[in-house]
Design an enzyme around this catalytic site. Structure first.
Site, PDB file in Angstrom:
ATOM      1  N   ASP A  69      25.373  52.754  87.768  1.00 23.92           N
ATOM      2  CA  ASP A  69      24.140  52.321  88.414  1.00 23.92           C
ATOM      3  C   ASP A  69      24.402  51.393  89.592  1.00 23.92           C
ATOM      4  O   ASP A  69      25.543  50.956  89.820  1.00 23.92           O
ATOM      5  CB  ASP A  69      23.214  51.644  87.381  1.00 23.92           C
ATOM      6  CG  ASP A  69      23.945  50.638  86.486  1.00 23.92           C
ATOM      7  OD1 ASP A  69      25.068  50.204  86.846  1.00 23.92           O
ATOM      8  OD2 ASP A  69      23.415  50.274  85.435  1.00 23.92           O
ATOM      9  N   ASN A 138      17.925  44.352  75.452  1.00 21.53           N
ATOM     10  CA  ASN A 138      16.747  45.161  75.093  1.00 21.53           C
ATOM     11  C   ASN A 138      17.151  46.586  74.709  1.00 21.53           C
ATOM     12  O   ASN A 138      16.308  47.442  74.513  1.00 21.53           O
ATOM     13  CB  ASN A 138      15.746  45.176  76.263  1.00 21.53           C
ATOM     14  CG  ASN A 138      16.309  45.835  77.513  1.00 21.53           C
ATOM     15  OD1 ASN A 138      17.461  46.278  77.534  1.00 21.53           O
ATOM     16  ND2 ASN A 138      15.511  45.900  78.562  1.00 21.53           N
ATOM     17  N   HIS A 140      19.044  48.644  76.565  1.00 15.98           N
ATOM     18  CA  HIS A 140      19.240  49.596  77.666  1.00 15.98           C
ATOM     19  C   HIS A 140      20.707  50.023  77.774  1.00 15.98           C
ATOM     20  O   HIS A 140      21.612  49.304  77.351  1.00 15.98           O
ATOM     21  CB  HIS A 140      18.692  49.060  79.000  1.00 15.98           C
ATOM     22  CG  HIS A 140      19.488  47.988  79.656  1.00 15.98           C
ATOM     23  ND1 HIS A 140      18.992  47.211  80.678  1.00 15.98           N
ATOM     24  CD2 HIS A 140      20.753  47.544  79.466  1.00 15.98           C
ATOM     25  CE1 HIS A 140      19.908  46.365  81.074  1.00 15.98           C
ATOM     26  NE2 HIS A 140      20.982  46.538  80.357  1.00 15.98           N
ATOM     27  N   GLU A 145      15.832  51.714  80.814  1.00 16.06           N
ATOM     28  CA  GLU A 145      15.097  50.686  80.092  1.00 16.06           C
ATOM     29  C   GLU A 145      14.247  51.305  78.983  1.00 16.06           C
ATOM     30  O   GLU A 145      13.837  52.476  79.102  1.00 16.06           O
ATOM     31  CB  GLU A 145      14.175  49.938  81.064  1.00 16.06           C
ATOM     32  CG  GLU A 145      14.890  49.307  82.250  1.00 16.06           C
ATOM     33  CD  GLU A 145      15.619  48.014  81.910  1.00 16.06           C
ATOM     34  OE1 GLU A 145      16.025  47.833  80.736  1.00 16.06           O
ATOM     35  OE2 GLU A 145      15.797  47.186  82.810  1.00 16.06           O
TER      36      GLU A 145
HETATM   37  P1  PGA Z   1      26.477  42.490  79.767  1.00 13.10           P
HETATM   38  O1  PGA Z   1      25.425  43.644  80.163  1.00 13.10           O
HETATM   39  O2  PGA Z   1      27.785  43.166  79.603  1.00 13.10           O
HETATM   40  O3  PGA Z   1      26.434  41.574  80.960  1.00 13.10           O
HETATM   41  O4  PGA Z   1      25.931  41.873  78.523  1.00 13.10           O
HETATM   42  C1  PGA Z   1      25.314  44.769  79.379  1.00 13.10           C
HETATM   43  C2  PGA Z   1      24.230  45.638  79.960  1.00 13.10           C
HETATM   44  O5  PGA Z   1      23.195  45.080  80.401  1.00 13.10           O
HETATM   45  O6  PGA Z   1      24.398  46.856  79.976  1.00 13.10           O
END
Ligand code: PGA
Length: 250
Positions: A69, A138, A140, A145
């Site tokens: 992304d 959350n 995702h 999302e």
């Molecule tokens: P993080 O993010 O590794 O910074 O916890 C994970 C994500 O949001 O996919």
């Protein structure tokens, strides 16, 4: 599903194991195609890979990578773009040729066409051999999302308030956190031959339990990983609840 779960006492051990899986694959298949992730969790793996490259244990010369992304609304050179992140944490330290390292171009004039182009490029390279994934608080994956429905291919998404708050730590003010992103869809992600899900910290314990042991629902995108035939979870022990351990039969 065939799921393998590896539990580590420390983040350093997790990162070493993740890097070793990648290096072993590359040594077996120098033309391997990788799906890469950003965020806090993969940083240790990228550090290890850079170190192993500097020790001549691996070469990325023939490999290809596709990032999951990219933010929409900031220039490529912005210090918080995922383009900059990848340069800083991995690409500038290894020999992966720039023309074989793909990140969605969120500054393209026609974003819809850019999404289609990106999916086509992945297809033209065969199949992603190994996709690295983190999980958001959350649930995702990429920037898919929680929602009533999810799109399969690469597309534009509006970031949830949760995600924007989680990522605000990298920006001066909340207003500067991008509101949109391009992300591979869940279909794109699930097409990978193998998925390496990396999870660290007690703050992820609840969401990973629900993702791996609860019902499969688009309201928790990571739960779709339960359908993948070759999922490997690397996780620190503080993120493993008894239910996670039990249901995944470690
Ligand atoms: P993080 O993010 O590794 O910074 O916890 C994970 C994500 O949001 O996919």
């Amino acid at each position: 599903m065939e799921m393998r779960m590896m539990i580590f006492k420390s983040y350093e051990e997790l990162s070493e194991a993740g890097a070793t899986i990648i290096v072993d694959l590359l040594n077996q298949k120098p033309k391997a195609v990788f799906g890469l992730a950003t965020g806090g969790t993969p940083v240790g793996i990228y550090e290890q890979l850079s170190k192993m490259y500097s020790e001549h244990k691996v070469s990325f010369k023939e490999a290809t990578s596709f990032n999951l992304d990219e933010y929409v609304g900031i220039p490529q050179q912005h210090p918080e773009s995922y383009y900059s992140y990848m340069q800083q944490h991995l690409f500038q330290h290894i020999d992966l040729p720039a023309e074989q390292a793909f990140i969605p171009n969120s500054n393209a004039e026609q974003l819809k066409e850019e999404c289609e182009r990106y999916d086509l490029l992945i297809q033209q390279n065969g199949q992603v051999d190994l996709q690295i994934l983190g999980i958001g608080h959350n649930g995702h994956i990429g920037f898919n999302e929680p929602a009533q429905g999810l799109l399969s291919g690469t597309h534009i998404v509006e970031l949830s308030d949760d995600t924007r708050r989680a990522n605000a730590r990298f920006f001066d003010t909340m207003d500067q956190v991008p509101k949109f992103a391009i992300t591979m869809g869940v279909g794109t992600i699930l097409k990978a031959r193998q998925i390496l899900l990396i999870v660290k910290g007690a703050d992820k314990a609840d969401i990973i339990e629900r993702a791996l042991t609860g019902p499969i629902t688009t309201e928790l995108p990571a739960s779709l990983l339960q359908t993948h035939p070759h999922l490997t979870v690397l996780i620190t022990e503080d993120a493993v609840t008894p239910a996670t351990k039990e249901r995944t039969r470690v």
